[in-house]
Motif scaffolding. Structure first.
Motif, PDB file in Angstrom:
ATOM      1  N   ALA A  71       0.844  -1.191   0.000  1.00  0.00           N
ATOM      2  CA  ALA A  71       0.000   0.000   0.000  1.00  0.00           C
ATOM      3  C   ALA A  71       0.878   1.238   0.000  1.00  0.00           C
ATOM      4  N   VAL A  72       0.255   2.373  -0.255  1.00  0.00           N
ATOM      5  CA  VAL A  72       0.894   3.650   0.002  1.00  0.00           C
ATOM      6  C   VAL A  72       0.576   4.022   1.438  1.00  0.00           C
ATOM      7  N   TYR A  73       1.601   4.289   2.230  1.00  0.00           N
ATOM      8  CA  TYR A  73       1.439   4.614   3.636  1.00  0.00           C
ATOM      9  C   TYR A  73       1.565   6.118   3.831  1.00  0.00           C
ATOM     10  N   TYR A  74       0.611   6.691   4.564  1.00  0.00           N
ATOM     11  CA  TYR A  74       0.543   8.123   4.782  1.00  0.00           C
ATOM     12  C   TYR A  74       0.680   8.462   6.261  1.00  0.00           C
ATOM     13  N   CYS A  75       1.479   9.464   6.542  1.00  0.00           N
ATOM     14  CA  CYS A  75       1.617   9.987   7.890  1.00  0.00           C
ATOM     15  C   CYS A  75       0.585  11.082   8.113  1.00  0.00           C
ATOM     16  N   ASN A  76       0.050  11.162   9.324  1.00  0.00           N
ATOM     17  CA  ASN A  76      -0.949  12.157   9.671  1.00  0.00           C
ATOM     18  C   ASN A  76      -0.708  12.657  11.090  1.00  0.00           C
ATOM     19  N   VAL A  77      -0.883  13.963  11.290  1.00  0.00           N
ATOM     20  CA  VAL A  77      -0.803  14.537  12.634  1.00  0.00           C
ATOM     21  C   VAL A  77      -2.034  15.388  12.896  1.00  0.00           C
ATOM     22  N   GLU A  78      -2.462  15.405  14.152  1.00  0.00           N
ATOM     23  CA  GLU A  78      -3.555  16.249  14.598  1.00  0.00           C
ATOM     24  C   GLU A  78      -3.086  16.992  15.827  1.00  0.00           C
ATOM     25  N   GLY A  79      -3.381  18.285  15.881  1.00  0.00           N
ATOM     26  CA  GLY A  79      -2.959  19.037  17.044  1.00  0.00           C
ATOM     27  C   GLY A  79      -3.397  20.481  16.989  1.00  0.00           C
ATOM     28  N   VAL A  80      -2.583  21.340  17.587  1.00  0.00           N
ATOM     29  CA  VAL A  80      -2.903  22.755  17.714  1.00  0.00           C
ATOM     30  C   VAL A  80      -1.734  23.586  17.208  1.00  0.00           C
ATOM     31  N   SER A  81      -2.026  24.483  16.273  1.00  0.00           N
ATOM     32  CA  SER A  81      -1.029  25.430  15.802  1.00  0.00           C
ATOM     33  C   SER A  81      -1.055  26.673  16.680  1.00  0.00           C
TER      34      SER A  81
END
Length: 121
Positions: free
Chosen positions: A91-101
């Motif tokens: 597969a194509v693997y994707y990095c993801n982040v969630e947070g506060v700028s």
């Protein structure tokens, strides 16, 4: 803006191992959750693994016992160690982040461009 750059993908034989890396850079950003997603040929995107601020990790059932997610906050980097790889992991693997700028202050979610993992003889 936050940029995510994945690396470590490639071609590996069944039973082999790879370690994916994702490095974050750009504006000041407090990361609450790191995650790895993947999209296999002909399939929908799925969440593979995630790790939260308290280091709690979760995995999709199909990779439990084989994959390990970890992070290095000092390097703003998350890793996905993949062992006992199967053709189904291709597969194509994707990095993801969630947070506060903090510049400006707002909640945000960012994606990398992906890295291809091919498991084949």
């Amino acid at each position: 803006q936050v940029q995510l750059v994945e690396s470590g993908g490639g071609l590996v034989q069944p039973g082999g191992s790879l370690r994916l890396s994702c490095a974050a850079s750009g504006s000041i950003f407090i990361i609450n959750t790191w995650a790895w997603f993947r999209r296999a040929p002909g399939k929908e995107r799925e969440l593979v693994a995630s790790i939260t601020g308290d280091s709690s990790a979760n995995y999709v059932d199909s990779v439990k016992g084989r994959f390990t997610i970890s992070r290095d906050n000092a390097k703003n980097t998350v890793y996905l160690q993949m062992n006992s790889l199967k053709p189904e992991d291709t597969a194509v693997y994707y990095c993801n982040v969630e947070g506060v700028s903090l510049a400006p202050y707002h909640r945000a979610n960012y994606w990398g461009k992906g890295t291809l993992v091919t498991v084949s003889s």
